[in-house]
Design an enzyme around this catalytic site. Structure first.
Site, mmCIF file in Angstrom:
data_model
loop_
_atom_site.group_PDB
_atom_site.id
_atom_site.type_symbol
_atom_site.label_atom_id
_atom_site.label_comp_id
_atom_site.label_asym_id
_atom_site.label_seq_id
_atom_site.Cartn_x
_atom_site.Cartn_y
_atom_site.Cartn_z
ATOM 1 N N GLU A 1 -9.496 0.719 1.405
ATOM 2 C CA GLU A 1 -10.571 -0.140 0.920
ATOM 3 C C GLU A 1 -11.805 0.658 0.397
ATOM 4 O O GLU A 1 -12.641 0.142 -0.268
ATOM 5 C CB GLU A 1 -11.076 -0.661 2.279
ATOM 6 C CG GLU A 1 -10.148 -1.885 2.702
ATOM 7 C CD GLU A 1 -10.040 -2.366 4.192
ATOM 8 O OE1 GLU A 1 -10.002 -1.559 5.144
ATOM 9 O OE2 GLU A 1 -10.527 -3.558 4.449
ATOM 10 N N THR B 1 0.696 -1.140 -0.008
ATOM 11 C CA THR B 1 0.110 -0.023 0.001
ATOM 12 C C THR B 1 0.949 1.143 0.029
ATOM 13 O O THR B 1 0.203 2.267 -0.550
ATOM 14 C CB THR B 1 -0.719 -0.003 1.231
ATOM 15 O OG1 THR B 1 0.023 -0.282 2.334
ATOM 16 C CG2 THR B 1 -2.073 -1.064 1.106
ATOM 17 N N LYS C 1 0.097 10.349 -4.699
ATOM 18 C CA LYS C 1 0.498 9.440 -5.651
ATOM 19 C C LYS C 1 0.126 7.808 -5.323
ATOM 20 O O LYS C 1 -0.721 7.073 -5.794
ATOM 21 C CB LYS C 1 1.606 9.226 -6.032
ATOM 22 C CG LYS C 1 2.372 8.431 -7.162
ATOM 23 C CD LYS C 1 3.635 8.692 -7.355
ATOM 24 C CE LYS C 1 4.172 7.812 -8.540
ATOM 25 N NZ LYS C 1 5.726 8.227 -8.608
ATOM 26 N N ALA D 1 -2.620 3.651 8.144
ATOM 27 C CA ALA D 1 -2.116 5.080 7.818
ATOM 28 C C ALA D 1 -2.352 6.060 8.921
ATOM 29 O O ALA D 1 -1.518 6.906 9.243
ATOM 30 C CB ALA D 1 -2.924 5.509 6.466
ATOM 31 N N LEU E 1 -2.213 11.739 2.670
ATOM 32 C CA LEU E 1 -0.637 11.743 3.066
ATOM 33 C C LEU E 1 0.166 11.660 1.747
ATOM 34 O O LEU E 1 1.015 12.355 1.944
ATOM 35 C CB LEU E 1 -0.340 10.516 3.970
ATOM 36 C CG LEU E 1 -0.821 10.659 5.428
ATOM 37 C CD1 LEU E 1 -0.752 9.295 6.070
ATOM 38 C CD2 LEU E 1 -0.097 11.805 6.285
ATOM 39 N N ASN E 2 -0.425 10.944 0.686
ATOM 40 C CA ASN E 2 0.494 11.103 -0.203
ATOM 41 C C ASN E 2 -0.509 10.715 -1.662
ATOM 42 O O ASN E 2 -1.142 9.754 -1.809
ATOM 43 C CB ASN E 2 1.458 9.497 -0.256
ATOM 44 C CG ASN E 2 2.320 9.653 -1.192
ATOM 45 O OD1 ASN E 2 2.024 9.725 -2.571
ATOM 46 N ND2 ASN E 2 3.654 8.889 -1.084
ATOM 47 N N GLN F 1 -4.066 3.499 -4.911
ATOM 48 C CA GLN F 1 -4.882 2.702 -4.008
ATOM 49 C C GLN F 1 -6.249 2.669 -4.414
ATOM 50 O O GLN F 1 -7.027 1.419 -4.618
ATOM 51 C CB GLN F 1 -5.060 2.835 -2.450
ATOM 52 C CG GLN F 1 -3.792 2.666 -1.730
ATOM 53 C CD GLN F 1 -3.735 1.258 -1.633
ATOM 54 O OE1 GLN F 1 -4.546 0.357 -1.093
ATOM 55 N NE2 GLN F 1 -2.653 0.637 -1.861
ATOM 56 N N GLY G 1 -7.562 6.889 6.319
ATOM 57 C CA GLY G 1 -7.485 5.590 5.424
ATOM 58 C C GLY G 1 -7.989 5.602 4.240
ATOM 59 O O GLY G 1 -9.262 5.720 4.185
#
Lengths: 740, 338
Positions: free
Chosen positions: A706, A471, A635, A513, A632-633, A640, A703
């Site tokens: 999912e 991930t 990319k 995360a 957070l990121n 995901q 998060g």
């Protein structure tokens, strides 16, 4: 130094992965390593009456064949086999006795000097069985299904209580829709095969490299099963080639490899074959009935959601399959019934967003059908039923930017150009369909411990026993630590996937995360405090009067936040204090406040083009708008969601574990015949992250692992209906289901 | 996988001699099917005879206008061969509809003819299968049979032949050149593959010890009005539920000659002379195509999971013939059905 949080930072382990430097569980070698090959049952239920290993033993290079008859001692009680996330029941015990509980069950391990010899010898093991009638078809077990019991353990879900008077509300509803929906068993099929390499150290201790989402869970479990002391077993999993929930519970490759290593006092590797991985867990098949009642203006008044899901004969696996319905939409009256059908299969298990993609396939298909009955745009229906509160628990949401998902998603997709009538849109010989659906998932945070070691040269090691299952956990940990420690990204090294590291829960539920980033924040604060104490001792320290919460770490300095000119470099502070290294370890617990519901949301819009005569379906466009708190990121987060959408396409159109119910055996146990989307099935996918501020944790992280899959299958199914006028209520939507 | 001997043949005579010495041997070329089956313990050859050095790698024009394709010509090379693209585009199209680029790079022409069924039960040695283990029974009857036959099946076996290339070759009326201990012979394509009958373990009419050396295409290539239409459960890298290779010769709007063969529905690429006769001399329109499809499928029978293929085959035949008639062959890169 630019902040790293919120940027499209490439994976810090990317080069290691593409060059092969990243080693996976079955790639660790030691001299004299032995190889185990698993023999599996060919019946679904019964017992072994005779197991003849003599031919296998005669093969040159075979060291031993382990069976229930000659294995070393293993624990004889259920508690010893319970792992951190075990459902209620009696866990499966590999090679324990002569009982066969499911097809493909491991029944022997052939250990040899090479994997080829082991595999050949395994083919020579002959087995005789006494068979007992089995049931593997959820429809055959449906009538005998029993209502779930709220689990006694903290793991698991308590089904929400009914509210209002759902029966009366349904009876009086101006518009009603009721339907039955089916999702078949699906398997995870991670690219990396399940494998474990157990190194028998000279002092008798075991070092176990295992494919898992929780090294400490596996370590505790192995200690329980084999009665080993915790210091005698170290479990590592530095890289994981996908798991998607199949590696949350310890799997039998680790048990078998440890069994052989202990029996032979040698190092042993066991790698499962692709077909053998169909004896691990799976997303349970689910038969659902949904009844919706609405007023003529399109406001929901009643939801009844009944589900039957599959589990094994020996454990009761379930999640909150039905409860999503009354959580997602505003509705005064709701009731749920969730039953378990026991099948002669392995226990079902978590698979990416367990329960939600299946439950929301039913709910969001039903909502689409209700919109048709109301002659209302499906998006407009969602807006009229928008819920500002979690009505299951009568509380507000910590944040919910779903309205913005609907708005931005619809705009990016061009939803306002949709002609609502089925079969009204065309592109040459193809019918065009536009469908949408909503997604909802949990924003969880778990207790976690993070250790940070900072050296005077300005580099830091961040350590936690969590996993990176692909991930991007390595990367977000480094980003967060770099920003908070005020150091360049390349000065941060990450240690994870090792049971000896500070405590972490399994990597699942999209909670890592939020857990690990806030865990890093807590430990950084402790590091900062220690640095400030040192900085105060520097002669004429400009920070002499600063309080800990008044300083930050930036650009290698301890800086007064009120006056940036007052600072001491980290190097100076540590040198003056005579300190080479600062090490702090802190545990971070999530807020205990349950007065607010914490969820992520999504709006998914899909376009399909369908050849009218033949029924070939192409998913030409998907827009997924996500409200998932702070990203957070951008990319790795986007990746995901892209991967989730592709999986959603597979769920809608391709995925189905085919079981021969006479044999009780999976017949498409390979990735040639178990279909997932290929490049040709994937077209334009657009991911939107809408702004969503959440103060449930300091970093505002919710998060994203999912939420991306949820809602994709119903959006596609609804698009198929819009294109063809044909409602398919059982997945996958293969072309024959569109034929008259 | 079970231990085996390995031998390398230098020429066709050598290959035949090696095979004659060991009736349980198998030839290997690309290995894209045989090696998988060996890993699954389905094929257990005592010896693998590597024929990759045999001089059978050319695509050559033959006197009279045909084309001779060496048995070792790789599927990729054949699909992009200029003569094939120009004169037999239906064959190029069928090749590109199959497998993946990587598999096509390895797979040989001869091996493609000999690939074995993808029936789930054939691959799983834990289940009965008459093709794998004669007399053990057919699990697909009453089992998972979505992929299975609707024509030409028997009580012993309802498996289908998985090839795409062969469907085009059957439509083109290719000839299979083989060499054995008793010399060379040619087998018409329609007689190369067998129906299962009581001996489903035999896929073809190759005699023991014979090796395929070439496939010869006749001059007629239907290069103007043709199509290869393959329908499957995902848009690439899946075996056909139904595929149709069609070729028409038109005079104005009238069909002078029409061939079509179907894949994915029988133990061999399926052609039906009566159905094709119904095209001859008729207008190239939906009515004609529907009649031909009805004749073609008159004896079709479905099982639990594949009965839909009868109607699907009918739709595919009609669509393929109209694609061919319109001169708009199915693209294998764009997955939109034209």
């Amino acid at each position: 130094m630019a902040p790293y949080i919120g940027t499209a930072t490439s994976r810090i382990d990317g080069i290691a992965k593409v060059t092969g430097a990243a080693k996976y569980a079955a790639e660790f070698n030691v001299p004299g390593l032995l190889h185990g090959s698993v023999v599996t049952s060919t019946i679904a239920k019964g017992r072994i009456t005779r197991l003849d290993t003599s031919a296998a033993m005669r093969v040159k290079g075979v060291i031993d064949v382990l069976t229930h008859e000659n294995r070393p001692p293993m624990a004889d009680n259920d508690q010893a086999y319970k792992d951190d996330v075990a459902p209620p029941g009696s866990p499966f015990r590999p090679l324990y006795d002569d009982k066969i509980k499911f097809n493909l069950q491991p029944i022997a391990l052939v250990v040899a000097e090479t994997s080829e010899v082991a595999r050949f010898a395994a083919s020579l093991v002959t087995v005789e069985y006494e068979e007992v009638a089995h049931v593997t078809d959820i429809f055959a077990a449906r009538d005998a299904a029993v209502p779930i019991k709220p689990p006694a353990s903290p793991v698991g879900f308590t089904p929400p209580k009914a509210r209002g008077q759902p029966n009366r509300a349904l009876a009086r509803a101006a518009v009603r829709h009721e339907g039955e929906y089916y999702v078949p068993i699906e398997h995870h099929n991670p690219m990396e095969l399940y494998g474990a390499t157990v190194i028998h150290e000279s002092d008798g201790k075991l070092t176990v490299y295992d494919k898992t989402q929780g090294v400490q869970n596996v370590q505790r479990y192995l200690c329980g099963v084999f009665g080993m002391k915790p210091e005698g077993v170290r479990v590592l999993s530095p890289f994981v080639g996908g798991a998607f929930g199949s590696g949350l519970r310890p799997q039998f490759e680790a048990v078998l490899a440890v069994l052989a290593a202990r029996a032979l006092e040698r190092s042993v590797r066991v790698v499962l074959t692709r077909p053998q991985m169909y004896a691990l867990g799976y997303r349970p098949a689910m038969v659902q009935r949904i009844a919706l009642g609405a007023d003529a203006d399109g406001t929901l008044d009643a939801i009844a959601h009944d589900a039957v899901t599959a589990t094994s004969q020996f454990e009761e696996y379930f999640r909150q399959e039905t409860g999503w319905s009354g959580l997602l939409y505003k509705c005064a009256n709701a009731k749920y019934e969730h039953k378990l059908a026991r099948l002669d299969l392995p226990t079902s298990c978590d698979m990416r967003a367990p329960s939600a993609p299946t439950a929301l396939f039913a709910l969001e298909s039903a909502m689409d059908e209700l919109a048709v009955a109301l002659e209302l745009d499906p998006l407009e229906l969602r807006l009229r039923c928008y819920s500002e509160r979690d009505q299951n628990h009568d509380r507000p949401f910590s944040s919910k930017a779903l309205r913005e998902c609907y708005r931005q998603g619809a705009e990016a997709f061009g939803w306002n150009k949709r002609n609502g009538a089925p079969r009204s849109m065309r592109d040459g010989s193809e019918l065009v369909g536009w469908g949408m659906a909503t997604g909802i998932w949990e924003a969880l945070q778990m207790p976690i411990t993070v250790r940070i070691a900072l050296t005077a040269n300005g580099s830091a090691e961040v350590a936690c026993a969590t996993s990176d299952i692909g991930t991007g956990t390595y990367t977000i940990m480094a980003q967060v630590a770099a920003d908070m420690l005020g150091l360049p990204l390349e000065n941060i090294s990450i240690k994870l996937g090792d049971s000896t590291l500070p405590n972490s829960p399994v990597e699942g539920g999209s909670w890592i995360a939020a857990s690990v980033s806030n865990g890093i924040a807590t430990t950084v604060a402790a590091v900062r405090n220690e640095l400030l104490e040192l900085a105060k001792k520097v002669p004429n320290s400009p920070l002499a009067n600063a309080a800990p919460d008044e300083v930050k770490l930036a650009d290698g300095m301890i800086v007064d936040e009120r006056d940036g000119s007052r600072s001491v470099s980290i190097a100076d502070a540590m040198r003056h204090g005579g300190v080479e290294r600062i090490e702090q370890e802190e545990t971070t617990n999530p807020t205990a406040d349950d007065s607010r519901a914490r969820n992520t949301h999504s709006a998914v819009f899909a376009e399909v083009k369908i050849d009218e005569e033949i029924g070939v379906i192409r998913v030409t466009r998907v827009v997924s708008a996500i409200a998932g708190g702070r990203v957070l990121n951008t990319k790795t987060a986007s990746s995901q969601i892209l991967g989730s959408v592709v999986w959603g396409i597979g769920m809608a159109l391709h995925e189905e574990t085919l079981i021969d119910h006479k044999l009780g055996r999976v017949m498409n146990a390979n990735i040639a015949e178990y279909h997932v989307p290929v490049n040709a099935d994937v077209h334009d996918i657009k991911v939107i992250f809408v702004h969503e501020h959440d103060d449930s944790n300091p970093l505002g992280v919710k998060g994203l692992g999912e939420i991306g899959i949820i809602g994709v299958a119903p959006a596609i199914a609804n698009a198929v209906y819009h294109a063809t006028g044909k409602r398919v209520r059982d997945l996958p939507i293969t072309l024959d289901k569109l034929h008259p | 996988m079970i231990g085996f001997q390995y031998a390398r043949a230098g020429d066709v005579t050598d290959a035949v001699r090696l095979m004659a010495g060991d009736p349980r041997a198998k030839f290997v070329a690309g290995g894209t099917n045989l090696i998988d089956l060996m890993k699954m313990d389905v094929e257990r050859p005592s010896m693998v005879i590597d024929i990759n050095r045999l001089p059978l790698k050319e695509v050559e024009e033959v006197p009279g206008g045909g084309l001779r394709i060496g048995a070792l010509v790789r599927n990729t090379d054949l699909a992009y061969n200029a003569l094939v693209e120009e004169r037999y585009p239906v064959l190029a199209s069928a090749l590109l509809a199959g497998a993946t680029q990587q598999l096509r790079n390895m797979a040989s022409t001869g091996g493609n003819l000999l690939q074995r069924t993808r029936c789930h039960y054939f691959y799983d040695t834990a289940t009965p299968c008459n093709k794998r283990e004669p007399g053990s029974g057919c699990s697909a009857i009453g089992g998972q049979n979505r992929m299975h036959a609707i024509l030409g099946a028997s009580d012993a076996c309802i498996a289908v032949h998985p090839s795409d290339m062969c469907v085009a070759m059957a439509m083109l009326e290719a000839m299979v050149r083989v060499t054995g201990a008793s010399g060379e012979r040619a087998i018409p394509f329609a007689e190369f593959h067998r129906l299962p009958g009581e001996t489903p373990e035999r896929d073809t009419n190759l005699s023991a010890g014979e090796i395929i050396t070439a496939v010869e295409l006749p001059p007629r290539g239907f290069a103007t009005n043709y199509t290869y239409l393959k329908i499957r459960d995902r848009l690439s890298y899946a075996f056909a539920l139904v595929s149709v290779a069609a070729g028409l010769e038109l005079e104005g709007g009238t069909i002078k000659e029409g061939h079509f063969a179907l894949g994915g529905i029988a133990h061999k690429p399926w052609r039906d002379p009566q159905a094709e006769a119904a095209l001859r001399g008729q207008p190239a329109n939906a009515k004609t195509f529907a009649l031909a499809a009805d004749i073609f499928l008159r004896d079709a029978e479905g099982y639990e999971h594949n009965a839909f293929k009868i109607d699907l085959a009918r739709r595919c035949i009609m669509r393929a013939l109209s694609q061919a008639a319109a001169g708009t062959p199915q693209s294998q890169s764009s997955k939109k059905i034209v």
